[in-house]
Design a protein around this motif. Structure first.
Motif, PDB file in Angstrom:
ATOM      1  N   TYR A  28      11.565  36.770  48.254  1.00  0.00           N
ATOM      2  CA  TYR A  28      10.731  37.834  48.227  1.00  0.00           C
ATOM      3  C   TYR A  28      11.660  38.285  49.435  1.00  0.00           C
ATOM      4  CZ  TYR A  28       7.111  40.904  50.473  1.00  0.00           C
ATOM      5  OH  TYR A  28       6.483  41.982  51.295  1.00  0.00           O
ATOM      6  N   ASP A  29      11.855  37.703  50.713  1.00  0.00           N
ATOM      7  CA  ASP A  29      12.473  38.288  51.787  1.00  0.00           C
ATOM      8  C   ASP A  29      13.845  39.656  51.208  1.00  0.00           C
ATOM      9  OD1 ASP A  29      10.452  37.498  53.188  1.00  0.00           O
ATOM     10  OD2 ASP A  29      11.798  35.509  53.619  1.00  0.00           O
ATOM     11  N   SER A  30      14.141  38.435  50.411  1.00  0.00           N
ATOM     12  CA  SER A  30      15.741  39.749  50.700  1.00  0.00           C
ATOM     13  C   SER A  30      15.939  40.485  50.160  1.00  0.00           C
ATOM     14  CB  SER A  30      17.415  38.687  50.031  1.00  0.00           C
ATOM     15  OG  SER A  30      16.480  37.179  49.187  1.00  0.00           O
ATOM     16  N   ALA A  31      14.493  40.540  49.081  1.00  0.00           N
ATOM     17  CA  ALA A  31      14.451  41.733  47.801  1.00  0.00           C
ATOM     18  C   ALA A  31      13.522  42.084  48.390  1.00  0.00           C
ATOM     19  CB  ALA A  31      13.237  40.761  46.824  1.00  0.00           C
ATOM     20  N   TRP A  32      13.302  42.293  49.468  1.00  0.00           N
ATOM     21  CA  TRP A  32      12.071  43.885  50.800  1.00  0.00           C
ATOM     22  C   TRP A  32      12.733  44.246  51.225  1.00  0.00           C
ATOM     23  CZ3 TRP A  32       9.278  47.067  50.830  1.00  0.00           C
ATOM     24  CH2 TRP A  32       7.962  47.790  51.959  1.00  0.00           C
ATOM     25  N   SER A  33      13.911  43.099  51.516  1.00  0.00           N
ATOM     26  CA  SER A  33      14.482  44.233  52.864  1.00  0.00           C
ATOM     27  C   SER A  33      15.462  44.389  51.943  1.00  0.00           C
ATOM     28  CB  SER A  33      15.194  42.471  53.546  1.00  0.00           C
ATOM     29  OG  SER A  33      17.419  42.968  53.196  1.00  0.00           O
ATOM     30  N   TYR A  34      16.002  44.907  50.974  1.00  0.00           N
ATOM     31  CA  TYR A  34      16.847  45.349  50.177  1.00  0.00           C
ATOM     32  C   TYR A  34      16.702  46.252  49.416  1.00  0.00           C
ATOM     33  CZ  TYR A  34      19.705  46.899  45.749  1.00  0.00           C
ATOM     34  OH  TYR A  34      20.515  47.733  44.877  1.00  0.00           O
ATOM     35  N   CYS A  35      15.175  46.729  49.392  1.00  0.00           N
ATOM     36  CA  CYS A  35      14.127  47.254  48.513  1.00  0.00           C
ATOM     37  C   CYS A  35      13.854  48.710  49.929  1.00  0.00           C
ATOM     38  CB  CYS A  35      12.844  47.161  47.937  1.00  0.00           C
ATOM     39  SG  CYS A  35      13.393  46.533  46.609  1.00  0.00           S
ATOM     40  N   GLN A  36      13.807  48.078  51.146  1.00  0.00           N
ATOM     41  CA  GLN A  36      13.405  49.185  52.149  1.00  0.00           C
ATOM     42  C   GLN A  36      14.215  50.021  52.377  1.00  0.00           C
ATOM     43  OE1 GLN A  36      12.028  45.731  54.364  1.00  0.00           O
ATOM     44  NE2 GLN A  36      10.547  47.100  55.351  1.00  0.00           N
ATOM     45  N   LYS A  37      15.858  49.238  52.122  1.00  0.00           N
ATOM     46  CA  LYS A  37      17.175  50.085  52.004  1.00  0.00           C
ATOM     47  C   LYS A  37      17.282  51.330  51.229  1.00  0.00           C
ATOM     48  CE  LYS A  37      19.438  46.735  54.392  1.00  0.00           C
ATOM     49  NZ  LYS A  37      19.649  45.809  53.919  1.00  0.00           N
ATOM     50  N   GLN A  38      16.586  50.908  49.724  1.00  0.00           N
ATOM     51  CA  GLN A  38      17.347  53.232  48.690  1.00  0.00           C
ATOM     52  C   GLN A  38      16.757  53.444  48.546  1.00  0.00           C
ATOM     53  OE1 GLN A  38      19.545  50.753  47.156  1.00  0.00           O
ATOM     54  NE2 GLN A  38      19.281  48.892  48.053  1.00  0.00           N
ATOM     55  N   SER A  39      16.883  54.542  48.223  1.00  0.00           N
ATOM     56  CA  SER A  39      15.706  55.319  47.546  1.00  0.00           C
ATOM     57  C   SER A  39      15.413  55.234  47.132  1.00  0.00           C
ATOM     58  CB  SER A  39      16.613  56.250  47.650  1.00  0.00           C
ATOM     59  OG  SER A  39      17.790  56.271  46.385  1.00  0.00           O
ATOM     60  N   LEU A  40      14.161  55.971  46.980  1.00  0.00           N
ATOM     61  CA  LEU A  40      12.741  55.887  46.124  1.00  0.00           C
ATOM     62  C   LEU A  40      12.686  57.046  45.117  1.00  0.00           C
ATOM     63  CD1 LEU A  40       9.935  55.234  48.328  1.00  0.00           C
ATOM     64  CD2 LEU A  40      10.802  53.616  46.445  1.00  0.00           C
ATOM     65  N   PRO A  41      12.412  56.525  43.225  1.00  0.00           N
ATOM     66  CA  PRO A  41      11.547  55.347  43.116  1.00  0.00           C
ATOM     67  C   PRO A  41      12.572  54.367  42.775  1.00  0.00           C
ATOM     68  CG  PRO A  41      11.647  57.293  41.344  1.00  0.00           C
ATOM     69  CD  PRO A  41      12.431  57.804  42.205  1.00  0.00           C
ATOM     70  N   LEU A  42      11.971  53.249  42.320  1.00  0.00           N
ATOM     71  CA  LEU A  42      12.285  52.077  42.391  1.00  0.00           C
ATOM     72  C   LEU A  42      11.560  51.273  41.383  1.00  0.00           C
ATOM     73  CD1 LEU A  42      13.679  49.746  45.676  1.00  0.00           C
ATOM     74  CD2 LEU A  42      15.173  51.004  43.872  1.00  0.00           C
ATOM     75  N   VAL A  43      12.824  50.698  40.889  1.00  0.00           N
ATOM     76  CA  VAL A  43      11.967  49.808  38.954  1.00  0.00           C
ATOM     77  C   VAL A  43      11.646  48.326  39.652  1.00  0.00           C
ATOM     78  CG1 VAL A  43      12.105  49.522  36.808  1.00  0.00           C
ATOM     79  CG2 VAL A  43      11.870  51.494  37.911  1.00  0.00           C
ATOM     80  N   VAL A  44      11.034  47.750  40.055  1.00  0.00           N
ATOM     81  CA  VAL A  44      11.136  46.431  40.410  1.00  0.00           C
ATOM     82  C   VAL A  44      10.646  45.494  38.604  1.00  0.00           C
ATOM     83  CG1 VAL A  44      10.069  44.615  41.424  1.00  0.00           C
ATOM     84  CG2 VAL A  44      10.221  46.843  42.004  1.00  0.00           C
ATOM     85  N   LYS A  45      10.916  44.167  38.047  1.00  0.00           N
ATOM     86  CA  LYS A  45      10.971  43.968  37.235  1.00  0.00           C
ATOM     87  C   LYS A  45      11.376  42.364  37.153  1.00  0.00           C
ATOM     88  CE  LYS A  45      13.554  47.467  34.418  1.00  0.00           C
ATOM     89  NZ  LYS A  45      14.693  47.777  33.002  1.00  0.00           N
ATOM     90  N   ALA A  46      10.095  41.830  36.754  1.00  0.00           N
ATOM     91  CA  ALA A  46       9.573  40.038  36.726  1.00  0.00           C
ATOM     92  C   ALA A  46      10.978  39.882  36.013  1.00  0.00           C
ATOM     93  CB  ALA A  46       9.095  39.951  35.994  1.00  0.00           C
ATOM     94  N   ASP A  47      12.154  38.603  35.783  1.00  0.00           N
ATOM     95  CA  ASP A  47      12.993  38.433  35.250  1.00  0.00           C
ATOM     96  C   ASP A  47      12.738  38.118  33.756  1.00  0.00           C
ATOM     97  OD1 ASP A  47      16.543  37.363  34.661  1.00  0.00           O
ATOM     98  OD2 ASP A  47      15.117  35.894  34.532  1.00  0.00           O
ATOM     99  N   GLY A  48      12.122  37.652  33.580  1.00  0.00           N
ATOM    100  CA  GLY A  48      11.610  36.858  32.142  1.00  0.00           C
ATOM    101  C   GLY A  48      10.869  37.535  31.721  1.00  0.00           C
ATOM    102  N   LEU A  49      10.061  36.766  30.181  1.00  0.00           N
ATOM    103  CA  LEU A  49       9.112  37.244  29.871  1.00  0.00           C
ATOM    104  C   LEU A  49       8.025  37.848  30.099  1.00  0.00           C
ATOM    105  CD1 LEU A  49       9.755  35.278  25.755  1.00  0.00           C
ATOM    106  CD2 LEU A  49      10.862  38.084  27.079  1.00  0.00           C
TER     107      LEU A  49
END
Ligand code: AMP
Ligand code: GLY
Length: 425
Positions: free
Chosen positions: A132-153
């Protein structure tokens, strides 16, 4: 080509009812057996749990041998991701469907992205995180919209298109903290947002050669006007006018040939059906949104109605490495499917709804999805219950035929979208 083929079809949705309907029309068919099927299939061809075990390789292989099965056709993704095609290979029985290695193209979004990168296939830029922490810290630096995908089925529920950071945060919490997707949420893929119009393209392939079915356009949201939650698909039409001949060529050159080449290079040729989920940009550039390792549902229900060739022969050629790269013969027509779903779909569909299904006439065909027979009564078992399809020279007539049929019905506790095809009209 074997003179007459004995087929085992795995699956029980609208997609499999449509595939079975085409297979049953084939002059190359000896016999078709289906597990588990639904109430739409002729009863004599359905197998029950006492007759076949699809969860155990030894028992499954023994079934193939004792029933002299010549071809296994796998409808849904789960058995492929778990290795059903590899079981068939070890049993020496041709299977239409990719190996577990290749099926990762749907089973892991991270794997799919890596393959796309290796093949230089146009797609959204991405990053992958395991916490969670590394994903959230990355996302905060990106411009929106963003697409968040769980890896598996995740049965189509693992993707969030987030226009606000609060939505990103919620999606990451669902994946890593509440672990809504179980082990499918061990990794997250964060993608940049692609703008444009979506289309689905089905590619039959034997690993080296390929043939494309007409592109379709799905309607993923539950309600009219593309509102409400994402579903497996509420309706579709084909061909999708957005995929022009020029864009089709671009897709073949920039996407299909490189990705099939990348699998060959890995020593794992991809055979079966490659579902290319596309986003066509306003400039007419085709990007891949996702790959799936099987036919789409409900798109198959309308796409197969356009095919002017023997489907069984094509499936067998794909499974036995005998396909030719060529254009398929299709009808000069437009087809569509409107899905009838149970109230509460997709979150909590009502089950056990009694169904009186009028006999369709003219060019209308009704494919069953979540239905079963309870004594003599047909009742619903799932979210998507029926797919009403039709075909005609123009989309307006096709849609009218589907909706005229639905107007004759009196299903309780169900709903359907009234605007399938409207965008193309
Ligand atoms: P997927 O399961 O990856 O196909 O995602 C489900 C849906 O989310 C797609 O059909 C699109 O509508 C949307 N989607 C996924 N990825 C993107 C993206 N990178 N940009 C825009 N929309 C996307
Ligand atoms: N209709 C979308 C899918 O089959 O994945």
């Amino acid at each position: 080509m074997k003179p007459k083929i004995k087929v085992l079809l795995i699956g029980g949705g609208g997609r499999e009812h449509a595939i079975a309907t085409s297979i049953l029309e084939s002059t190359n068919l000896d016999e078709l057996k289906v597990f588990p099927g639904n109430a739409g299939f002729p009863e004599g061809i359905l197998l029950n749990k006492d007759q076949i075990n699809i969860f155990d390789e030894m028992q499954f292989s023994a079934f193939l041998k004792s029933n002299h099965i010549d071809l296994v056709v796998v409808g849904p993704e789960d058995p492929l991701v778990f290795g059903m095609a590899d079981w068939c290979e070890r049993a020496g029985v041709p299977c239409f469907g990719p190996s577990a290695y290749c099926a990762q193209i749907e089973g892991s979004k991270h794997f799919a992205k890596e393959m796309m990168q290796k093949a230089n296939v146009p797609t959204a830029t991405y990053a992958v995180f395991k916490d969670y922490d590394s994903a959230w810290s990355y996302c905060q630096k990106q411009s929106l919209p963003l697409v968040v995908k769980a890896d598996g089925l995740a049965a189509g529920k693992g993707v969030t298109v987030a226009f606000q950071l609060t939505e990103v945060k919620q999606a990451l919490e669902d994946i890593f903290i509440t672990q809504k997707f179980g082990s499918s949420g061990e990794k997250v893929v964060i993608e940049s947002f692609l703008e444009g119009e979506e289309a689905s393209l089905f590619v039959l392939t034997d690993g080296e050669h390929y043939a494309c079915l007409p592109a379709a356009q799905d309607h993923k949201r539950a309600f009219d006007g593309d509102l409400g939650p994402n579903t497996g698909g509420m309706g579709a039409y084909a061909p999708a006018p957005i995929v022009t001949a020029e864009i089709q060529k671009q897709i073949e050159t920039n996407i299909i040939e490189p990705i099939l080449g990348a699998f060959q290079k890995e020593g794992h040729p991809y055979k079966g059906l490659l579902y290319v989920g596309l986003m066509i940009s306003p400039k007419g550039e085709a990007n891949v949104v996702e790959f799936n390792c099987r036919f789409g549902d409900p798109e198959t229900q309308c796409v197969l109605r356009l095919l002017n060739e023997d489907l069984l022969t094509l499936l067998y050629q794909s499974a036995t490495k005998n396909l030719e790269t060529r254009e398929l013969r299709t009808k000069e027509a437009t087809s569509a499917v409107v899905v009838l779903a149970a109230e509460g779909y997709p979150e909590a569909p009502k089950k056990g709804i009694p169904l009186e299904i009028p006999e369709p006439s003219g060019d209308v065909k009704v494919f069953h999805a979540g239905t079963k027979k309870q004594d003599t009564q047909i009742v619903s078992t799932g979210g998507r219950i029926l797919g009403i399809t039709s075909i005609s020279k123009n989309l307006q007539d096709t849609m009218n035929q589907c909706y005229d049929y639905l107007a004759r019905t009196d299903f309780k506790n169900t709903f359907y979208r009234k605007d399938i095809g409207r965008r193309a009209l």
